[in-house]
Design a protein around this motif. Structure first.
Motif, PDB file in Angstrom:
ATOM      1  N   GLN A 361       0.831  -1.203   0.000  1.00  0.00           N
ATOM      2  CA  GLN A 361       0.000   0.000   0.000  1.00  0.00           C
ATOM      3  C   GLN A 361       0.869   1.258   0.000  1.00  0.00           C
ATOM      4  O   GLN A 361       0.669   2.176  -0.801  1.00  0.00           O
ATOM      5  CB  GLN A 361      -0.912  -0.011   1.230  1.00  0.00           C
ATOM      6  N   ILE A 364       2.868   1.543  -3.415  1.00  0.00           N
ATOM      7  CA  ILE A 364       2.098   1.987  -4.590  1.00  0.00           C
ATOM      8  C   ILE A 364       1.636   3.431  -4.410  1.00  0.00           C
ATOM      9  O   ILE A 364       1.615   4.206  -5.362  1.00  0.00           O
ATOM     10  CB  ILE A 364       0.936   1.024  -4.868  1.00  0.00           C
ATOM     11  N   TRP A 373       2.487  11.435  -9.272  1.00  0.00           N
ATOM     12  CA  TRP A 373       2.607  12.661 -10.081  1.00  0.00           C
ATOM     13  C   TRP A 373       3.751  13.533  -9.587  1.00  0.00           C
ATOM     14  O   TRP A 373       4.381  14.241 -10.372  1.00  0.00           O
ATOM     15  CB  TRP A 373       1.287  13.437 -10.061  1.00  0.00           C
ATOM     16  N   ASN A 429       2.388   6.200 -16.160  1.00  0.00           N
ATOM     17  CA  ASN A 429       1.030   6.721 -16.148  1.00  0.00           C
ATOM     18  C   ASN A 429       1.103   8.169 -16.606  1.00  0.00           C
ATOM     19  O   ASN A 429       1.614   9.017 -15.882  1.00  0.00           O
ATOM     20  CB  ASN A 429       0.538   6.681 -14.698  1.00  0.00           C
ATOM     21  N   ASN A 518       9.557 -11.227 -13.384  1.00  0.00           N
ATOM     22  CA  ASN A 518       9.459  -9.891 -12.806  1.00  0.00           C
ATOM     23  C   ASN A 518      10.444  -9.630 -11.679  1.00  0.00           C
ATOM     24  O   ASN A 518      10.922  -8.508 -11.499  1.00  0.00           O
ATOM     25  CB  ASN A 518       8.029  -9.702 -12.293  1.00  0.00           C
TER      26      ASN A 518
ATOM     27  N   PHE B 105      -5.831  13.130 -14.150  1.00  0.00           N
ATOM     28  CA  PHE B 105      -4.727  12.590 -13.351  1.00  0.00           C
ATOM     29  C   PHE B 105      -5.153  11.210 -12.874  1.00  0.00           C
ATOM     30  O   PHE B 105      -5.329  10.988 -11.699  1.00  0.00           O
ATOM     31  CB  PHE B 105      -4.427  13.490 -12.148  1.00  0.00           C
ATOM     32  N   ARG B 106      -5.364  10.315 -13.810  1.00  0.00           N
ATOM     33  CA  ARG B 106      -5.888   9.007 -13.416  1.00  0.00           C
ATOM     34  C   ARG B 106      -4.745   8.020 -13.247  1.00  0.00           C
ATOM     35  O   ARG B 106      -3.911   7.858 -14.134  1.00  0.00           O
ATOM     36  CB  ARG B 106      -6.859   8.488 -14.479  1.00  0.00           C
ATOM     37  N   SER B 107      -4.735   7.384 -12.088  1.00  0.00           N
ATOM     38  CA  SER B 107      -3.738   6.361 -11.836  1.00  0.00           C
ATOM     39  C   SER B 107      -4.372   5.010 -12.112  1.00  0.00           C
ATOM     40  O   SER B 107      -5.385   4.657 -11.503  1.00  0.00           O
ATOM     41  CB  SER B 107      -3.279   6.450 -10.378  1.00  0.00           C
ATOM     42  N   VAL B 108      -3.797   4.258 -13.044  1.00  0.00           N
ATOM     43  CA  VAL B 108      -4.393   2.967 -13.411  1.00  0.00           C
ATOM     44  C   VAL B 108      -4.283   1.970 -12.254  1.00  0.00           C
ATOM     45  O   VAL B 108      -5.194   1.201 -11.988  1.00  0.00           O
ATOM     46  CB  VAL B 108      -3.696   2.394 -14.664  1.00  0.00           C
ATOM     47  N   HIS B 109      -3.151   2.009 -11.588  1.00  0.00           N
ATOM     48  CA  HIS B 109      -2.941   1.108 -10.450  1.00  0.00           C
ATOM     49  C   HIS B 109      -2.738   1.905  -9.176  1.00  0.00           C
ATOM     50  O   HIS B 109      -1.620   2.086  -8.727  1.00  0.00           O
ATOM     51  CB  HIS B 109      -1.735   0.199 -10.704  1.00  0.00           C
ATOM     52  N   PRO B 110      -3.830   2.408  -8.604  1.00  0.00           N
ATOM     53  CA  PRO B 110      -3.692   3.195  -7.375  1.00  0.00           C
ATOM     54  C   PRO B 110      -3.372   2.306  -6.179  1.00  0.00           C
ATOM     55  O   PRO B 110      -3.451   1.075  -6.278  1.00  0.00           O
ATOM     56  CB  PRO B 110      -5.065   3.839  -7.234  1.00  0.00           C
ATOM     57  N   ALA B 111      -3.032   2.942  -5.081  1.00  0.00           N
ATOM     58  CA  ALA B 111      -2.694   2.173  -3.879  1.00  0.00           C
ATOM     59  C   ALA B 111      -3.917   1.441  -3.365  1.00  0.00           C
ATOM     60  O   ALA B 111      -5.008   2.009  -3.297  1.00  0.00           O
ATOM     61  CB  ALA B 111      -2.165   3.102  -2.807  1.00  0.00           C
ATOM     62  N   PRO B 112      -3.766   0.179  -2.994  1.00  0.00           N
ATOM     63  CA  PRO B 112      -4.900  -0.573  -2.461  1.00  0.00           C
ATOM     64  C   PRO B 112      -5.110  -0.258  -0.984  1.00  0.00           C
ATOM     65  O   PRO B 112      -4.206   0.265  -0.334  1.00  0.00           O
ATOM     66  CB  PRO B 112      -4.435  -2.024  -2.633  1.00  0.00           C
ATOM     67  N   PRO B 113      -6.267  -0.581  -0.463  1.00  0.00           N
ATOM     68  CA  PRO B 113      -6.427  -0.461   1.003  1.00  0.00           C
ATOM     69  C   PRO B 113      -5.588  -1.537   1.695  1.00  0.00           C
ATOM     70  O   PRO B 113      -5.140  -2.493   1.034  1.00  0.00           O
ATOM     71  CB  PRO B 113      -7.923  -0.699   1.204  1.00  0.00           C
ATOM     72  N   GLN B 191       3.553  -6.303 -12.741  1.00  0.00           N
ATOM     73  CA  GLN B 191       4.010  -5.333 -11.743  1.00  0.00           C
ATOM     74  C   GLN B 191       3.290  -5.511 -10.407  1.00  0.00           C
ATOM     75  O   GLN B 191       3.634  -4.864  -9.429  1.00  0.00           O
ATOM     76  CB  GLN B 191       3.715  -3.904 -12.227  1.00  0.00           C
ATOM     77  N   LEU B 192       2.267  -6.358 -10.422  1.00  0.00           N
ATOM     78  CA  LEU B 192       1.369  -6.412  -9.249  1.00  0.00           C
ATOM     79  C   LEU B 192       1.412  -7.764  -8.552  1.00  0.00           C
ATOM     80  O   LEU B 192       1.613  -8.799  -9.195  1.00  0.00           O
ATOM     81  CB  LEU B 192      -0.074  -6.151  -9.701  1.00  0.00           C
ATOM     82  N   TYR B 196      -3.299  -7.834  -5.053  1.00  0.00           N
ATOM     83  CA  TYR B 196      -3.769  -6.584  -5.654  1.00  0.00           C
ATOM     84  C   TYR B 196      -4.806  -6.888  -6.734  1.00  0.00           C
ATOM     85  O   TYR B 196      -5.865  -6.272  -6.792  1.00  0.00           O
ATOM     86  CB  TYR B 196      -2.571  -5.840  -6.252  1.00  0.00           C
ATOM     87  N   GLN B 211      -8.947   9.013  -4.972  1.00  0.00           N
ATOM     88  CA  GLN B 211      -7.930   9.656  -5.804  1.00  0.00           C
ATOM     89  C   GLN B 211      -7.735   8.950  -7.137  1.00  0.00           C
ATOM     90  O   GLN B 211      -7.118   9.493  -8.036  1.00  0.00           O
ATOM     91  CB  GLN B 211      -6.591   9.777  -5.065  1.00  0.00           C
TER      92      GLN B 211
END
Lengths: 647, 251
Positions: A361, A364, A373, A429, A518, B105-113, B191-192, B196, B211
């Motif tokens: 968490q 990422i 960003w 991104n 990976n 500003f879209r993050s395809v892989h945002p931080a998970p909870p 990458q994940l 995730y 976000q």
């Protein structure tokens, strides 16, 4: 005693201060700090005593409100913990209380003051000054040793001037440290109470070390002239400098333990109860990478600030002798800054990889999520640092009569640097307009997306480092002419080594980054770095062999740098400052709504992640204030210099 | 050729080069990147051209002459009128109302909870692993059968959007904005961690953090449609089919 620096007049004028130095901020603030820490030890005894903690946890458990981790009911665990804590207390074990579950009312309010911004700016200001004053004595000591060994008085004089600049900054470091502590105690007493329940002993040690650092710094600085006998006293002076550096570095390591504990807590159970081993809490998952990253970065930062000081003095110099001196000083400082800058990307990568490995968490959030960003700005600033460093070296070729032999290579180096930068700051991104998103069919560009991954960036940064070194190598060669007959052969070997190293770096990046499992993406960065370091070391050895008996090709004429090259030194200092502020915010903010990640939740009214624009404004404001203070310090230092010159 | 002209032509050349992918192949280099690339290319070129006083003087001499020479007053005044107008035009083009919408500003892989609640239990995404993954080495045949079952589930549920080749080009994909993600290549699922992917499948677009723009995703939450075992099987399949390995930190 050709290298002896006559500072007796200076020492005499300073010695009038007598015991007054003990009332200056550099000593008074550590005393205040020590007293505050002692006071802090008292707070938990009342506000956060064991009974209060247990009562708090008990009440929240009853109401079903305690959450160890978001969304997880931990009623049973909490009950068990309370029992074990009570049992532990009865057996006089040194276990601590669980982390308190806070509510908005637990955060004191001062009308019109934002606790977060106050602590943020105080911490940032303290870190900037601390980085500077911790780094300067490291290379001052090295310069002093070089001066003693070589007998070149320029080193001693420059080392003294460096430490004089940092001595004023030291007082401000202490003051901002005091401000930080007080603002934390005022606005976040519960957090400080909890941290002191874990780190109390180290906090006392911190205060003591601060005291030792202050005393050794003042002896080191004020004793410079009187102990400069070239013999036993000089050695004693060096020993004091060593003590100063050891205490300063230890201070940083301790503070790093507190900060990294908040990110990757260790030595405590799931409820945050201290298990009794303070070293386990210190030696948490992120402590070592953070120590290395900050240690190297501080040296680069210290070098950059001193470089900016030399540039300031160079630009305001009225005599050629003064310009020559500050040109040499600026060169020495920039060499330190650039030399320490080269390994920083690798140290940073290790820290980031460890953050990922500790928490998916946090990792990422850092680079793939909301703060991704800011890494575009980070990449641009690092690019600016490398460019400014190279530009300074390119301009430096003008110091030597033989510089023209190498200026033709500059454009090729520049082309490689530009291409590497383009890879370095191309994000995975991408910021896209709606029509671009539609045309590309998603957030990734099918051709450019490969450049957004770390293997591409590691490859680019290694090549940037190698070519920055080549700029340095050409600069060094511009003032020399080799006398050995095999020089051209050795140069060809060097070129071959550089070529082989670059091919190897590209192969490692492309093959292991994109065509294998990976897991090798991260691991392959190690042989890449080793390749870079190896080729630089080999080249240095070859250069030494070629030029050890070399005739000077006109040598370097100091003071012949164009003024715009000095602005490159200033740019390096400003870029470093801004970069540290931005990345410091990101590192701290990836905890999100946790004071101590996964253990102690931030329930203050300001427990939300500010927008990137807001964060950038706060950091930029801090940068401007810091740079203004630094210019003030430069001005103060030049006042002292005028007094010295008059005497 | 004069240095200033060289600089201008170089920047123009790079600009044209960066525009070509969009014009020829319909794959535009994003304007945000073009701006950054041009900025750095221009800065570095100027730096290279100003490493010595002689070179710097040559670069700037036309500008200095334009500003200082009395004979050039007409040219100077013309430039002084054109430049602000040009700046105004750029500003107008940048801020004029259009149908483009704001830059995303879209993050395809945002931080998970840290944890999620699904199927009546709590999953800690920091430690969660695919329970079927270990079979790959211990019981390969059984593992292969699960991969095949995962393929069946994929083609019954996912392929309409993510495509038969798992390249994000399914039948419905072109009607969606943003389009479904491709699983091909080494820069997406490889990458994940599997935990995730589990979160993204189970919670879908509605489960994204703010976000990351939960409103800017067409991915359904499969929690009510597929059971836990089916989700893990389909995850096995998408990694297997694309030749990717899930990210693992324990290595």
């Amino acid at each position: 005693m050709g290298n002896r620096l006559d500072l007796s007049h200076h020492i005499n004028s300073r010695s009038r201060a007598g015991l007054g130095i003990f009332f200056c901020p550099g000593v008074a603030v550590p005393l205040l700090l020590l007293l505050s820490i002692l006071f802090l030890q008292v707070i938990p005894a009342h506000a956060f005593s064991a009974e209060t903690q247990v009562a708090q946890v008990s009440s929240t458990v009853e109401s079903g409100a305690v959450k160890a981790v978001e969304g997880v009911e931990v009623k049973d665990k909490a009950s068990e913990l309370i029992k074990s804590y009570k049992a532990g207390k009865s057996k006089r074990l040194k276990k601590g209380p669980p982390a308190p579950a806070l509510e908005a009312k637990d955060y004191p309010v001062v009308e019109g003051v934002s606790p977060r911004v106050t602590v943020w700016l105080a911490a940032q200001m303290h870190l900037w000054f601390a980085a500077f004053v911790l780094a300067v004595p490291i290379f001052v000591l090295i310069l002093e040793v070089i001066g003693m060994v070589t007998g070149d008085s320029r080193y001693d004089r420059t080392a003294y001037e460096f430490i004089r600049v940092s001595i004023t900054a030291y007082s401000i470091t202490a003051i901002t440290g005091g401000l930080l502590l007080l603002s934390l105690v005022v606005f976040y007493p519960a957090l400080m109470g909890y941290l002191s329940s874990v780190f109390g002993s180290t906090m006392l040690g911190y205060g003591l070390l601060f005291f030792i650092e202050s005393i050794t710094l003042y002896i080191y600085y004020y004793g410079w002239g009187i102990m400069n006998d070239g013999g036993g006293l000089k050695r004693l002076h060096l020993f004091v400098g060593l003590l100063l550096n050891m205490s300063g570095t230890a201070l940083m390591f301790i503070a790093n333990a507190w900060v990294t504990f908040m990110m990757s807590p260790a030595g405590v159970d799931k409820m945050g109860a201290f298990q009794g081993g303070v070293f386990a809490a210190i030696n948490n998952h992120l402590w070592s990478p953070m120590n290395l990253h900050r240690f190297v970065a501080n040296i680069a930062y210290g070098g950059s600030i001193v470089g900016a000081y030399a540039a300031y003095q160079y630009l305001s110099s009225k005599s050629q002798a003064s310009r020559a001196h500050y040109d040499w000083m600026g060169y020495t400082a920039s060499l330190i800054a650039i030399g320490a800058l080269l390994p920083i990307p690798f140290a940073g990568y290790w820290l980031t990889a460890e953050i990922y490995s500790y928490s998916q968490q946090m990792g990422i959030t850092l680079m793939g999520g909301v703060f991704g960003w800011l890494f575009i700005i980070q990449a641009v600033l690092i690019g600016a640092l490398f460019l400014a460093a190279n530009y300074y070296l390119w301009c430096g070729m003008g110091r030597a009569e033989g510089g023209n032999r190498y200026t033709g290579y500059i454009k090729y180096i520049a082309i490689v640097l530009v291409l590497s930068f383009l890879v370095w700051f191309t994000p995975h991104n991408i910021v896209l307009t709606a029509s671009e998103t539609s045309a590309l069919g998603g957030q990734y560009h099918p051709w450019l997306k490969a450049l957004g991954l770390m293997p591409a960036k590691n490859t680019a940064v290694n090549i940037m480092v190698i070519f920055t070194y080549i700029s340095f190598l050409l600069y060094r060669r511009s003032g020399k002419a080799s006398t050995v007959p095999w020089a051209s052969t050795a140069t060809a070997v060097e070129v071959g080594l550089f070529g082989a190293a670059i091919l190897n770096i590209i192969f490692l990046g492309v093959y292991y980054g994109y065509y294998t499992d990976n897991v090798y993406k991260v691991v392959s960065s190690i042989p890449q770095v080793m390749t870079t370091l190896t080729v630089i070391l080999l080249s240095l050895c070859i250069e030494w062999l070629i030029f050890r008996r070399a005739e000077r090709a006109g040598g370097f004429t100091w003071g012949r740098m164009p003024d715009r090259s000095q602005y490159a030194l200033v740019l390096i200092a400003v870029s470093f400052t801004w970069l540290m502020g931005l990345m410091g915010f990101v590192r701290s903010a990836i905890r999100q709504n946790w004071h101590v990640y996964s253990i102690m939740k931030d329930n203050s009214p300001e427990a939300y992640t500010p927008s990137i624009a807001y964060a950038a404004r706060v950091v930029s404001f801090g940068t401007i204030v810091f740079m203004a203070l630094i210019i003030f310090i430069f001005w103060l230092s030049s006042l002292g210099k005028g007094e010295e010159n008059k005497v | 050729m004069h240095k200033l002209l060289k600089l201008f032509l170089l920047i123009l050349g790079i600009y044209v080069l960066l525009k070509l992918p969009g014009l020829l192949f319909g794959l535009p280099v994003p304007s945000s990147l073009i701006l950054l690339y041009l900025f750095f290319a221009a800065i570095v070129t100027i730096l290279v051209m100003t490493t010595s006083d002689a070179s710097a003087n040559e670069l700037f001499s036309p500008i200095i002459a334009l500003l200082e020479e009395p004979a050039r007053v007409r040219q100077r005044n013309t430039i002084f009128v054109i430049l602000p107008l040009f700046a105004a035009l750029i500003t107008y083009l940048a801020v004029r109302p259009d149908s483009e919408g704001v830059v995303g500003f879209r993050s395809v892989h945002p931080a998970p909870p840290a944890v999620i609640e699904a199927y009546g239990q709590t999953y800690d995404l920091g430690t969660l692993e695919n329970p079927l993954r270990s079979l790959e080495s211990s019981e390969p045949e059984r593992f292969r059968s699960y991969v095949k079952e995962g393929g069946d589930i994929y083609f019954q549920n996912c392929f309409f959007c993510h495509g038969a080749k798992l390249d994000g080009r399914g039948h419905y994909a072109h009607a969606l904005t943003p389009r479904p993600l491709t699983f091909q290549g080494s820069d997406t699922i490889s990458q994940l961690q599997e935990s995730y992917v589990f979160w993204r499948v189970v919670k879908g677009g509605p489960g994204l953090p703010k976000q990351a723009g939960p409103w800017a995703s067409s991915m359904p939450a499969w929690e009510g449609i597929l059971n836990e075992e089916e989700v893990w099987k389909v995850i096995l399949f998408i990694y297997d089919y694309t030749g990717n390995k899930p990210r693992q930190w324990s290595h």
